[in-house]
Design a protein around this motif. Structure first.
Motif, PDB file in Angstrom:
ATOM      1  N   MET A 157       0.632  40.256  45.599  1.00 40.69           N
ATOM      2  CA  MET A 157       0.782  41.263  44.551  1.00 40.69           C
ATOM      3  C   MET A 157       0.257  40.735  43.216  1.00 40.69           C
ATOM      4  SD  MET A 157       1.985  44.123  45.720  1.00 40.69           S
ATOM      5  CE  MET A 157       0.978  43.854  47.161  1.00 40.69           C
ATOM      6  N   ARG A 158       0.502  39.430  42.939  1.00 38.80           N
ATOM      7  CA  ARG A 158      -0.037  38.839  41.699  1.00 38.80           C
ATOM      8  C   ARG A 158      -1.560  38.886  41.707  1.00 38.80           C
ATOM      9  NH1 ARG A 158       4.462  35.108  42.154  1.00 38.80           N
ATOM     10  NH2 ARG A 158       3.187  33.632  43.344  1.00 38.80           N
ATOM     11  N   GLN A 159      -2.152  38.635  42.868  1.00 42.86           N
ATOM     12  CA  GLN A 159      -3.604  38.679  42.938  1.00 42.86           C
ATOM     13  C   GLN A 159      -4.115  40.105  42.711  1.00 42.86           C
ATOM     14  OE1 GLN A 159      -6.073  36.990  42.104  1.00 42.86           O
ATOM     15  NE2 GLN A 159      -6.041  35.428  43.708  1.00 42.86           N
ATOM     16  N   ARG A 160      -3.361  41.090  43.172  1.00 43.84           N
ATOM     17  CA  ARG A 160      -3.730  42.487  42.914  1.00 43.84           C
ATOM     18  C   ARG A 160      -3.663  42.799  41.408  1.00 43.84           C
ATOM     19  NH1 ARG A 160      -3.473  46.024  47.582  1.00 43.84           N
ATOM     20  NH2 ARG A 160      -2.990  44.790  49.430  1.00 43.84           N
ATOM     21  N   VAL A 161      -2.671  42.224  40.729  1.00 38.19           N
ATOM     22  CA  VAL A 161      -2.578  42.394  39.274  1.00 38.19           C
ATOM     23  C   VAL A 161      -3.816  41.808  38.595  1.00 38.19           C
ATOM     24  CG1 VAL A 161      -1.311  41.727  37.182  1.00 38.19           C
ATOM     25  CG2 VAL A 161      -0.058  42.445  39.228  1.00 38.19           C
ATOM     26  N   MET A 162      -4.244  40.614  39.067  1.00 34.75           N
ATOM     27  CA  MET A 162      -5.434  39.986  38.491  1.00 34.75           C
ATOM     28  C   MET A 162      -6.682  40.834  38.731  1.00 34.75           C
ATOM     29  SD  MET A 162      -4.537  37.423  36.812  1.00 34.75           S
ATOM     30  CE  MET A 162      -6.237  37.011  36.421  1.00 34.75           C
ATOM     31  N   ILE A 163      -6.747  41.470  39.890  1.00 36.80           N
ATOM     32  CA  ILE A 163      -7.892  42.344  40.184  1.00 36.80           C
ATOM     33  C   ILE A 163      -7.846  43.569  39.275  1.00 36.80           C
ATOM     34  CG2 ILE A 163      -8.953  43.809  41.953  1.00 36.80           C
ATOM     35  CD1 ILE A 163      -7.948  41.714  44.028  1.00 36.80           C
ATOM     36  N   ALA A 164      -6.650  44.124  39.065  1.00 37.91           N
ATOM     37  CA  ALA A 164      -6.499  45.261  38.146  1.00 37.91           C
ATOM     38  C   ALA A 164      -6.971  44.880  36.748  1.00 37.91           C
ATOM     39  CB  ALA A 164      -5.038  45.713  38.105  1.00 37.91           C
ATOM     40  N   MET A 165      -6.609  43.662  36.319  1.00 44.40           N
ATOM     41  CA  MET A 165      -7.030  43.186  35.008  1.00 44.40           C
ATOM     42  C   MET A 165      -8.552  43.025  34.948  1.00 44.40           C
ATOM     43  SD  MET A 165      -5.089  40.106  32.971  1.00 44.40           S
ATOM     44  CE  MET A 165      -3.494  40.840  33.286  1.00 44.40           C
ATOM     45  N   ALA A 166      -9.121  42.529  36.051  1.00 41.95           N
ATOM     46  CA  ALA A 166     -10.572  42.293  36.095  1.00 41.95           C
ATOM     47  C   ALA A 166     -11.365  43.595  36.024  1.00 41.95           C
ATOM     48  CB  ALA A 166     -10.930  41.528  37.367  1.00 41.95           C
TER      49      ALA A 166
END
Length: 333
Positions: free
Chosen positions: A161-170
């Motif tokens: 889920m944290r990696q999904r947050v990073m993708i959303a930020m990207a």
């Protein structure tokens, strides 16, 4: 209609300089990719892949030197740009997803605070509008109940889920290019596949180009249009994904493919690649860098100054040693 070239790296060489000496980390690396393409760069730790991609955004450490080459993004050379100029591209037109999201997300702020800050950095939005956009982005990357989850802190999310947050930020800035530096390495196999599928779907939706860095050739098999194999700072093979898996030539590529676990493989020891990537200080000059790891083929099979040659349209291989290579028998243990 042919797509325009998005990124073109030409003869890029990078040195790391200390008081005592200078060592070459990347040697004459060249590649290009078009808008909406996915390029997979594959190699073990120390192969030069992360140095290559972080150089695009000029994020290398202070002791790094661009020895030669060009990095053309939308026909603009990034290397002569000053910090102010490169910052206008970094995060706006080119975004980066790092391996460990916990080092990129601030633990003392909620996901909402961090997403809103990123969104308002790139878009003229009120705080209310940015909050709504943060919820939309979390939903876009597959986080359920984004209105609730956006209020949480990073430690309250799982690794995936944290990696999904990073993708959303990207993707918050709608970039033309995303650089994903081993974004699935710390995740289990099931979550890895979810992240790969997510990036693939997003790439198709927003038509962004992706440079995907990994040590695992299997990871990029379903997402990459092209694959570039790196070893000891050099490109040893490159071509379309279909070509690399249909007709792998360089010994390193063949050993990487051979090491992929196969469901129908008889039980026994998983094939591995003996030896290690040489340290920067120990990389020999003007020889096949991979020779020491395949000692069962004759020394004369290697070129004295191995070149990257086109062996079929769009398929490049370094050194003639591939013509003499065969997989060594690995006995089960």
């Amino acid at each position: 209609m042919e797509k325009e070239t998005l990124l073109s790296v030409e003869n890029l060489s990078i040195d790391f300089v200390s008081e005592k000496k200078s060592v070459r980390a990347v040697e004459n690396v060249s590649f290009d990719m078009k808008q909406g393409e996915v390029l997979g760069i594959v190699g073990e730790s120390g192969s030069g892949k992360s140095v290559t991609v972080t150089s695009i955004l000029k994020l290398l450490p202070q002791n790094a030197r661009y020895a030669e080459g060009k990095i053309l993004f939308k026909d603009k050379d990034l290397l002569p740009m000053n910090e102010r100029q490169i910052r206008s591209i970094r995060g706006n037109e080119i975004s980066m997803i790092f391996q460990d999201p916990m080092t990129s997300l601030n633990p003392v702020f909620t996901v909402e605070n961090q997403l809103v800050e990123a969104i308002r950095l790139h878009h003229k939005m009120t705080k209310k509008e940015a909050k709504a956009e943060a919820v939309r982005l979390l939903g876009l990357v597959g986080i359920k109940e984004p209105e609730k989850k956006v209020k949480l802190y990073p430690h309250e999310f799982s690794g995936g889920m944290r990696q999904r947050v990073m993708i959303a930020m990207a993707i918050s800035s709608a970039p033309s290019l995303i650089i994903a530096d081993e974004p699935t390495t710390a995740l289990d196999v099931t979550v890895q596949k979810q992240i790969i599928d997510l990036l693939k779907n997003l790439q198709e939706k927003i038509n962004t180009g992706i440079v995907f860095i990994t040590h695992d050739l299997e990871v990029v098999a379903d997402i990459a249009d092209k694959i570039m194999i790196m070893y000891a700072g050099e490109v040893v093979e490159s071509g379309s994904t279909e070509t690399i898996f249909r007709n792998p030539l360089h010994p390193y590529t063949r050993l990487l493919i051979n090491a992929i676990p196969k469901e129908n493989k008889e039980s026994g020891r998983l094939p591995t690649i003996a030896g290690n990537v040489p340290s920067l200080a120990d990389i020999p000059k003007n020889v096949c860098h991979f020779a020491d790891r395949i000692p069962w083929i004759p020394k004369e099979a290697h070129e004295k100054n191995p070149q990257l040659r086109e062996v079929e349209p769009g398929h490049f291989v370094r050194c003639t040693c591939y013509k003499h290579f065969h997989l060594k028998e690995v006995k089960g243990g």
